[in-house]
Design a protein around this motif. Sequence first.
Motif, mmCIF file in Angstrom:
data_model
loop_
_atom_site.group_PDB
_atom_site.id
_atom_site.type_symbol
_atom_site.label_atom_id
_atom_site.label_comp_id
_atom_site.label_asym_id
_atom_site.label_seq_id
_atom_site.Cartn_x
_atom_site.Cartn_y
_atom_site.Cartn_z
ATOM 1 N N ARG A 1 29.339 -65.835 -65.895
ATOM 2 C CA ARG A 1 27.931 -66.038 -65.294
ATOM 3 C C ARG A 1 27.933 -65.995 -63.792
ATOM 4 N N VAL A 2 29.018 -66.389 -63.283
ATOM 5 C CA VAL A 2 29.029 -66.174 -61.631
ATOM 6 C C VAL A 2 28.941 -64.731 -61.315
ATOM 7 N N ALA B 1 25.232 -63.787 -61.774
ATOM 8 C CA ALA B 1 24.305 -64.434 -60.708
ATOM 9 C C ALA B 1 24.652 -63.721 -59.389
ATOM 10 N N VAL B 2 25.815 -63.100 -59.163
ATOM 11 C CA VAL B 2 25.999 -62.605 -57.652
ATOM 12 C C VAL B 2 25.311 -61.199 -57.858
#
Length: 214
Positions: free
Chosen positions: A104-105, A108-109
């Motif tokens: 998810r990180v 998101a980036v």
Amino acid sequence: LLAAFALRLGVLYLRPNIHWPDEIFQVMEPAHRLVFGTGAVSWEWVAGIRSWLLPSFVAGLMAVGRVLGDAPAQINLPVAVFMAAAGCAPVACGYGWGAKFHGRVGGAVVASVAALWVDLVYMSPHTLTEVVAADCLPVALFLGLPGAGETASRRRLWLAGGMLGLTFALRFHLAPALLVAAIGICVGAWWRWRAAIVGACVPVLVLGLLDWAT
């Protein structure tokens, strides 16, 4: 996605501008003529060298806006909403790719970069075939190249081919890049080529029939 949509729509209304005359004379004016019967006619339409694909779609959106009211802002609101929403396609694909590789990180980036990248934000509201084609191409690549060791299913390849065909129909100048994309998506198995080609034939055939009819 909501932030990207709001940013694109906000730029359109807070800093309205015309990037290139084609967005008016090759899309908005022909669409206006279809709905209202009036509009400037440039030489390309007299000579019949332009496709009605995008103007016809925009005319449908204008017809919806006509129900909202007679003011230009109301008539063009569905067009603005569509362009802003279509501009979010690279954001969604970026999240999908980033999440598959780095969770998810990572999603998101990558999505944040696509959502805030100045060129994507600035160009997204402009009714140019190049802009809509550029919104379609990342979707085609995401469908055909899921990433993280995954292999696209036959259905995804068919849809990827359809999006490649739609990109070509909107902006045939991208044909060399689309060929490179198709090789990257389909290399390794003939059934992949068959699925993608069948999908690509649908929008190209629709374009051909529309050009023949008009």
